[in-house]
Design a protein around this motif. Structure first.
Motif, PDB file in Angstrom:
ATOM      1  N   VAL A  89       0.870  -1.182   0.000  1.00 55.40           N
ATOM      2  CA  VAL A  89       0.000   0.000   0.000  1.00 55.40           C
ATOM      3  C   VAL A  89       0.905   1.230   0.000  1.00 55.40           C
ATOM      4  O   VAL A  89       1.859   1.299   0.766  1.00 55.40           O
ATOM      5  CB  VAL A  89      -0.918   0.025   1.241  1.00 55.40           C
ATOM      6  CG1 VAL A  89      -1.811   1.259   1.227  1.00 55.40           C
ATOM      7  CG2 VAL A  89      -1.750  -1.236   1.320  1.00 55.40           C
ATOM      8  N   LYS A  90       0.597   2.193  -0.881  1.00 60.26           N
ATOM      9  CA  LYS A  90       1.360   3.452  -0.939  1.00 60.26           C
ATOM     10  C   LYS A  90       0.466   4.608  -0.516  1.00 60.26           C
ATOM     11  O   LYS A  90      -0.738   4.596  -0.768  1.00 60.26           O
ATOM     12  CB  LYS A  90       1.826   3.739  -2.370  1.00 60.26           C
ATOM     13  CG  LYS A  90       2.932   2.863  -2.868  1.00 60.26           C
ATOM     14  CD  LYS A  90       3.354   3.319  -4.266  1.00 60.26           C
ATOM     15  CE  LYS A  90       4.433   2.451  -4.834  1.00 60.26           C
ATOM     16  NZ  LYS A  90       4.865   2.908  -6.168  1.00 60.26           N
ATOM     17  N   ALA A  91       1.123   5.610   0.093  1.00 58.99           N
ATOM     18  CA  ALA A  91       0.406   6.839   0.450  1.00 58.99           C
ATOM     19  C   ALA A  91       1.279   8.029   0.093  1.00 58.99           C
ATOM     20  O   ALA A  91       2.507   7.938   0.086  1.00 58.99           O
ATOM     21  CB  ALA A  91       0.063   6.857   1.932  1.00 58.99           C
ATOM     22  N   GLY A  92       0.617   9.124  -0.213  1.00 57.57           N
ATOM     23  CA  GLY A  92       1.353  10.323  -0.573  1.00 57.57           C
ATOM     24  C   GLY A  92       0.427  11.508  -0.730  1.00 57.57           C
ATOM     25  O   GLY A  92      -0.745  11.469  -0.360  1.00 57.57           O
ATOM     26  N   SER A 169       3.211   9.185   6.162  1.00 58.75           N
ATOM     27  CA  SER A 169       3.317   9.924   4.903  1.00 58.75           C
ATOM     28  C   SER A 169       3.503  11.420   5.175  1.00 58.75           C
ATOM     29  O   SER A 169       4.289  12.078   4.491  1.00 58.75           O
ATOM     30  CB  SER A 169       2.073   9.696   4.040  1.00 58.75           C
ATOM     31  OG  SER A 169       2.177  10.401   2.838  1.00 58.75           O
ATOM     32  N   LYS A 170       2.796  11.954   6.169  1.00 62.84           N
ATOM     33  CA  LYS A 170       2.970  13.370   6.533  1.00 62.84           C
ATOM     34  C   LYS A 170       4.407  13.641   6.969  1.00 62.84           C
ATOM     35  O   LYS A 170       5.034  14.608   6.521  1.00 62.84           O
ATOM     36  CB  LYS A 170       2.011  13.762   7.663  1.00 62.84           C
ATOM     37  CG  LYS A 170       0.610  14.078   7.219  1.00 62.84           C
ATOM     38  CD  LYS A 170      -0.232  14.550   8.397  1.00 62.84           C
ATOM     39  CE  LYS A 170      -1.623  14.911   7.942  1.00 62.84           C
ATOM     40  NZ  LYS A 170      -2.461  15.402   9.046  1.00 62.84           N
ATOM     41  N   GLU A 171       4.929  12.776   7.833  1.00 68.98           N
ATOM     42  CA  GLU A 171       6.304  12.950   8.315  1.00 68.98           C
ATOM     43  C   GLU A 171       7.300  12.942   7.155  1.00 68.98           C
ATOM     44  O   GLU A 171       8.178  13.808   7.068  1.00 68.98           O
ATOM     45  CB  GLU A 171       6.680  11.815   9.278  1.00 68.98           C
ATOM     46  CG  GLU A 171       6.038  11.868  10.630  1.00 68.98           C
ATOM     47  CD  GLU A 171       6.366  10.622  11.440  1.00 68.98           C
ATOM     48  OE1 GLU A 171       7.428   9.994  11.218  1.00 68.98           O
ATOM     49  OE2 GLU A 171       5.551  10.259  12.304  1.00 68.98           O
ATOM     50  N   ASN A 172       7.155  11.947   6.283  1.00 74.01           N
ATOM     51  CA  ASN A 172       8.098  11.829   5.168  1.00 74.01           C
ATOM     52  C   ASN A 172       7.970  12.986   4.185  1.00 74.01           C
ATOM     53  O   ASN A 172       8.967  13.465   3.645  1.00 74.01           O
ATOM     54  CB  ASN A 172       7.904  10.492   4.446  1.00 74.01           C
ATOM     55  CG  ASN A 172       8.354   9.319   5.283  1.00 74.01           C
ATOM     56  OD1 ASN A 172       8.974   9.483   6.323  1.00 74.01           O
ATOM     57  ND2 ASN A 172       8.028   8.125   4.829  1.00 74.01           N
TER      58      ASN A 172
END
Length: 194
Positions: A89-92, A169-172
């Motif tokens: 699963v990917k998030a962005g 995702s927010k952190e990255n």
């Protein structure tokens, strides 16, 4: 004369049999597979995703099915299988959601308002079926496997969300954008989520 003819015919058969056996023993058989596919490019789309996190899952799924009549299970109709699934699963962040009003520059300070991260893709990488049991009147089919995978795909998103994929995702995203703009000479970068 008939005896000579029969002898020659017998010798010819023996010679042909010897040649045939020699041919089959000395030459290895192999298979030839032909594959052909034709495809037509259907669509090309521009994307503005900044994928910042991937989560990998390895699940064991137990699928059972039986025929019912008035909430009573019909005998010999229960079927089941167990399989393992590997998935990703990917998030962005969708950067196309940013416009000029979301960016404020003051000297060497930068303020950017970013759209909240979302799950951008779910992918089943592989699966393997174990312990398949057919009911006498209800066999396991390909449709059963596809249905179980479809249910798993919905569950996969919930697992990713409960595992903190959006927060990660927010952190990255913050880390990537800060480093990018620091390399351009900005000294203060502030990010807000909208």
């Amino acid at each position: 004369m008939k005896k000579i003819y029969k002898t020659m015919l017998l010798m010819l058969i023996v010679i042909l049999a010897t040649i045939s056996v020699t041919f089959f023993v000395t030459n290895k058989f192999h298979e030839q597979e032909l594959y052909s596919a034709s495809g037509v490019l259907e669509q090309v789309k521009d994307i503005s995703e900044l994928n910042t996190v991937e989560m990998y899952f390895n699940e064991i799924i137990d699928f059972k099915n039986a025929k019912l009549f008035n909430n009573f299970q019909i005998p010999f109709t229960e079927k089941s299988f167990i399989f393992t699934v590997k998935s990703k699963v990917k998030a962005g962040v969708d950067l196309s959601g940013i416009d000029e009003g979301d960016i404020a520059i003051s000297g060497k300070s930068l303020l950017i308002q970013l759209p909240n991260p979302t799950i951008t893709s779910k992918e089943i990488l592989s699966y393997k079926v174990y312990d398949e049991k057919n009911g006498l009147f209800n066999e396991v089919t390909t449709e059963d496997t596809l249905k179980a995978l479809e249910l798993f795909e919905k569950d996969m998103e919930e697992q990713a969300l409960s595992s903190g994929i959006i927060e990660k995702s927010k952190e990255n995203t913050e880390h990537i954008i800060r480093n990018l703009f620091l390399s351009y000479g900005f000294e203060s970068i502030e990010l807000e989520w909208k």
